[in-house]
Design an enzyme around this catalytic site. Structure first.
Site, PDB file in Angstrom:
ATOM      1  CB  SER A  54      -4.905   6.269  -3.330  1.00  0.00           C
ATOM      2  OG  SER A  54      -5.917   6.306  -4.522  1.00  0.00           O
ATOM      3  CD  GLU A  55      -1.203   5.928  -1.460  1.00  0.00           C
ATOM      4  OE1 GLU A  55      -1.488   6.543  -0.682  1.00  0.00           O
ATOM      5  OE2 GLU A  55      -2.152   5.102  -0.729  1.00  0.00           O
ATOM      6  CB  THR A  56       1.508   1.189  -6.406  1.00  0.00           C
ATOM      7  OG1 THR A  56       0.306   1.735  -8.066  1.00  0.00           O
ATOM      8  CG2 THR A  56       1.835  -0.213  -7.208  1.00  0.00           C
ATOM      9  CG  HIS A  85      -4.181   2.163   0.882  1.00  0.00           C
ATOM     10  ND1 HIS A  85      -3.745   3.161   0.766  1.00  0.00           N
ATOM     11  CD2 HIS A  85      -4.799   1.557  -0.380  1.00  0.00           C
ATOM     12  CE1 HIS A  85      -3.624   3.252  -1.227  1.00  0.00           C
ATOM     13  NE2 HIS A  85      -4.621   1.786  -1.212  1.00  0.00           N
TER      14      HIS A  85
END
Length: 313
Positions: A54-56, A85
């Site tokens: 979803s995210e880095t 997050h």
């Protein structure tokens, strides 16, 4: 591994965490890439696409040495100014790098595109916990409009009669990113929701957003106030197991529905249940003189893996 020609002199160290959970292999996975000062935006986007989470989040030297790090956060498809997050996971990761192997509480300050994000990190036994203050108070969007109920219901494959619960109706709010909020009447409706074309793209075009956050009230005894799901296929995220930024911005949605009293309100959200990656997000919302004054988001995180990655050309 050795670094590729034209890249940084050494491979980049990374770690992955599962966030908004105390159990590995649940919650929302996060990749943290360290020592990213020499990376271009294009290289960061390529690495984020490679991890395909979803995210880095990419950790760089802070602009102000009084802060702990400057960070940039990427979907698989684009950079975003703020996300929950990655903030929780990165702050815990940075705290663990310097913390003694005992219980502790410390302050971490991250420079994010949306602004400074102060985070309190603690460890009690094996439990790691972090709480951040949202860098931007949620507010009506600068662009876009709220689609009508029929368009929103069609976008997630539901009957319009299932939309809305009590005083809660659809909303569109911004606090860095923008989200469409869609309350549904029960958990059965929540479970059957799915992005549905062409209605999905039409709703996103009207709202000038790329995500819908659905939620339903939970009965007493379920350990949380609401259960949520977040779809963002336009951003390369078919479904997100836990969305801290959407939880923070939900404060405006709850306030608009009359669900927040003067003073402080604490709420718990469950997300990711339908995906088999149960997540728990805690909210602490302050209302002063009838308006939102602070929004805090907290949750746990656990380390899962670490290694090195060569940077792309």
């Amino acid at each position: 591994m050795t670094a590729m020609a034209g890249c940084l002199p050494d491979p980049l160290r990374f770690a992955t965490y599962d966030v908004f959970t105390e159990q590995r292999f649940s919650g929302n996975p996060l990749a943290i890439v360290e020592n990213a000062d020499g990376l271009s935006t294009a290289q960061m986007q390529t690495i984020a696409r490679e991890f395909n989470l979803s995210e880095t989040i990419f950790v760089q030297s802070p602009d102000d040495p009084a802060h702990d790090a400057k960070v940039r956060i990427f979907f698989p498809t684009a950079e975003i100014p703020f996300a929950g997050h990655p903030t929780i996971g990165c702050a815990i990761h940075l705290a663990l790098k310097s913390a003694p192997k005992v219980d502790f509480e410390t302050a971490i300050t991250l420079e994010e595109v949306a602004g400074l994000v102060p985070v309190r990190v603690s460890r009690i036994g094996e439990r790691l916990q972090a709480e951040f203050r949202a860098p931007v108070l949620p507010h009506p969007p600068e662009h876009g409009a709220l689609p009508d109920v029929g368009e929103l219901a069609a976008a997630v494959g539901l009957d319009p009669a299932t939309i809305g619960t009590g005083a809660h109706g659809p909303g569109l709010w911004q606090g860095g990113p923008s989200y469409l909020y869609l309350p549904v009447r029960d958990l059965a409706s929540l479970a059957t929701a799915r992005p549905s074309e062409p209605a999905w793209s039409r709703a996103m075009e009207i709202a000038e957003a790329d995500s819908i956050y659905l939620y339903a009230p939970l009965p007493q005894g379920e350990g949380a106030d609401f259960r949520a799901r977040m779809f963002s296929p336009t951003a390369g995220i078919p479904e997100d197991p836990a969305t801290g930024s959407a939880a923070a911005i939900m404060a405006a949605q709850l306030h608009a529905a009359g669900g927040l009293s003067e003073g402080e309100t604490r709420l718990t959200l469950h997300q990711g249940v339908e995906m088999g990656r149960a997540s728990t997000i805690c909210l602490r919302i302050a209302i002063r003189d009838g308006t939102l004054s602070e929004v805090h988001v907290s949750g746990s995180a656990v380390p899962v893996s670490h290694g090195w990655i060569d940077c792309p050309d």
